[in-house]
Scaffold this motif. Structure first.
Motif, PDB file in Angstrom:
ATOM      1  N   ASN A  87     -12.371  -2.165  19.763  1.00 55.48           N
ATOM      2  CA  ASN A  87     -11.581  -1.039  20.267  1.00 55.48           C
ATOM      3  C   ASN A  87     -12.303   0.295  20.266  1.00 55.48           C
ATOM      4  OD1 ASN A  87      -8.803  -2.358  20.610  1.00 55.48           O
ATOM      5  ND2 ASN A  87      -9.439  -2.999  18.566  1.00 55.48           N
ATOM      6  N   ILE A  88     -13.442   0.367  19.570  1.00 59.42           N
ATOM      7  CA  ILE A  88     -14.167   1.640  19.500  1.00 59.42           C
ATOM      8  C   ILE A  88     -15.622   1.482  19.924  1.00 59.42           C
ATOM      9  CG2 ILE A  88     -14.927   3.491  17.954  1.00 59.42           C
ATOM     10  CD1 ILE A  88     -12.255   3.110  16.464  1.00 59.42           C
ATOM     11  N   ALA A  97     -14.409   6.537  27.184  1.00 56.14           N
ATOM     12  CA  ALA A  97     -13.714   7.265  26.123  1.00 56.14           C
ATOM     13  C   ALA A  97     -12.887   6.271  25.302  1.00 56.14           C
ATOM     14  CB  ALA A  97     -12.816   8.336  26.717  1.00 56.14           C
ATOM     15  N   VAL A  98     -12.536   6.659  24.092  1.00 54.89           N
ATOM     16  CA  VAL A  98     -11.707   5.835  23.210  1.00 54.89           C
ATOM     17  C   VAL A  98     -10.423   6.585  22.901  1.00 54.89           C
ATOM     18  CG1 VAL A  98     -11.519   4.932  20.857  1.00 54.89           C
ATOM     19  CG2 VAL A  98     -13.629   4.590  22.152  1.00 54.89           C
ATOM     20  N   ASP A  99      -9.313   5.888  23.002  1.00 49.52           N
ATOM     21  CA  ASP A  99      -8.010   6.406  22.579  1.00 49.52           C
ATOM     22  C   ASP A  99      -7.234   5.206  22.041  1.00 49.52           C
ATOM     23  OD1 ASP A  99      -5.879   8.013  22.073  1.00 49.52           O
ATOM     24  OD2 ASP A  99      -5.277   8.268  24.163  1.00 49.52           O
ATOM     25  N   ARG A 101      -4.784   3.209  19.260  1.00 46.95           N
ATOM     26  CA  ARG A 101      -3.726   3.202  18.249  1.00 46.95           C
ATOM     27  C   ARG A 101      -3.675   1.816  17.619  1.00 46.95           C
ATOM     28  NH1 ARG A 101       0.263   6.421  17.303  1.00 46.95           N
ATOM     29  NH2 ARG A 101       1.896   4.848  17.225  1.00 46.95           N
ATOM     30  N   SER A 113      -3.722   9.045  17.465  1.00 49.87           N
ATOM     31  CA  SER A 113      -4.596   7.915  17.778  1.00 49.87           C
ATOM     32  C   SER A 113      -6.011   8.249  17.303  1.00 49.87           C
ATOM     33  CB  SER A 113      -4.601   7.641  19.280  1.00 49.87           C
ATOM     34  OG  SER A 113      -5.114   8.764  19.984  1.00 49.87           O
ATOM     35  N   ALA A 115      -9.375   8.954  18.634  1.00 49.65           N
ATOM     36  CA  ALA A 115      -9.856   9.375  19.948  1.00 49.65           C
ATOM     37  C   ALA A 115     -11.302   9.856  19.872  1.00 49.65           C
ATOM     38  CB  ALA A 115      -8.967  10.479  20.505  1.00 49.65           C
ATOM     39  N   PRO A 117     -14.184  11.222  22.828  1.00 48.71           N
ATOM     40  CA  PRO A 117     -14.422  11.454  24.257  1.00 48.71           C
ATOM     41  C   PRO A 117     -15.641  10.687  24.762  1.00 48.71           C
ATOM     42  CG  PRO A 117     -15.136  13.347  22.974  1.00 48.71           C
ATOM     43  CD  PRO A 117     -14.486  12.399  22.012  1.00 48.71           C
TER      44      PRO A 117
END
Length: 200
Positions: A87-88, A97-99, A101, A113, A115, A117
């Protein structure tokens, strides 16, 4: 100074600027292009990982911090490696980008979350257990914070105990050892006390 069982005390300590340390970590992964460098910061609870990550992030424009405590929140303490990768780290490697939860955040109504950029140059991933074999392919360099366990236990509100990750001897995999706390005079806002990696 009391260290982890099997941990070798670092030698040849020297003072470097924060940016000098960043250059050394960058030079450990010279072939990285088109994506952020992922630098792990590991150590026992109370070692100063979060403080160091924040210092480095402040010193390096266009960088971001990821805290493994956020990924592990209301989750099995060390069973978060695949969540971090999927997820990251994988999206960042693709330039996205990562967002994120985590499921536990949704279940327990934690707001916000994790996050990051797109287009950042460095990601500082800090947390106990981040330097381990399963995550090695996703890390470009790493820092182990070496310090007295008695002192770190006094600082830490929650003791980590002898985790399997400590049995992996993360200090032996580290690109750089940082003193926590340093016993050499330095300017804490702009300098670190570092040593070469130790052998197991």
């Amino acid at each position: 100074m009391r260290l982890h069982p099997g941990e070798t005390g670092a030698v040849d300590w020297r003072v470097v600027t924060l940016l000098g340390a960043v250059r050394q970590l960058r030079d450990a992964s010279p072939d990285v292009m088109g994506r952020p460098r992922v630098i792990a910061i590991d150590g026992r609870g109370g070692a100063g990982k979060t403080t160091l990550a924040e210092q480095l992030c402040k010193a390096v424009p266009n960088s971001a911090v990821v805290h493994t405590d956020d990924i592990a929140w209301n989750h099995a303490y060390f069973d978060w490696g695949s969540l971090l990768v999927e997820n990251i780290l994988q999206p960042l490697r693709r330039g996205e980008a990562v967002d994120f939860r985590p499921e536990a955040w949704i279940t327990h109504n934690r707001p916000g979350s994790i996050a990051v950029p797109a287009g950042v140059d460095f990601i500082w991933v800090e947390g106990t257990g981040i330097i381990r074999e399963e995550l090695a392919p996703w890390l470009d360099a790493s820092v182990w914070i070496q310090g007295d366990l008695d002192e770190q236990e006094r600082v830490s509100a929650v003791r980590d105990g002898d985790s399997p990750e400590q049995l992996e001897q993360p200090w032996a995999r580290a690109t750089m050892i940082v003193a926590g706390p340093p016993r050499i005079g330095h300017a804490p806002d702009t300098e670190l006390v570092i040593a070469p990696p130790t052998s197991p």
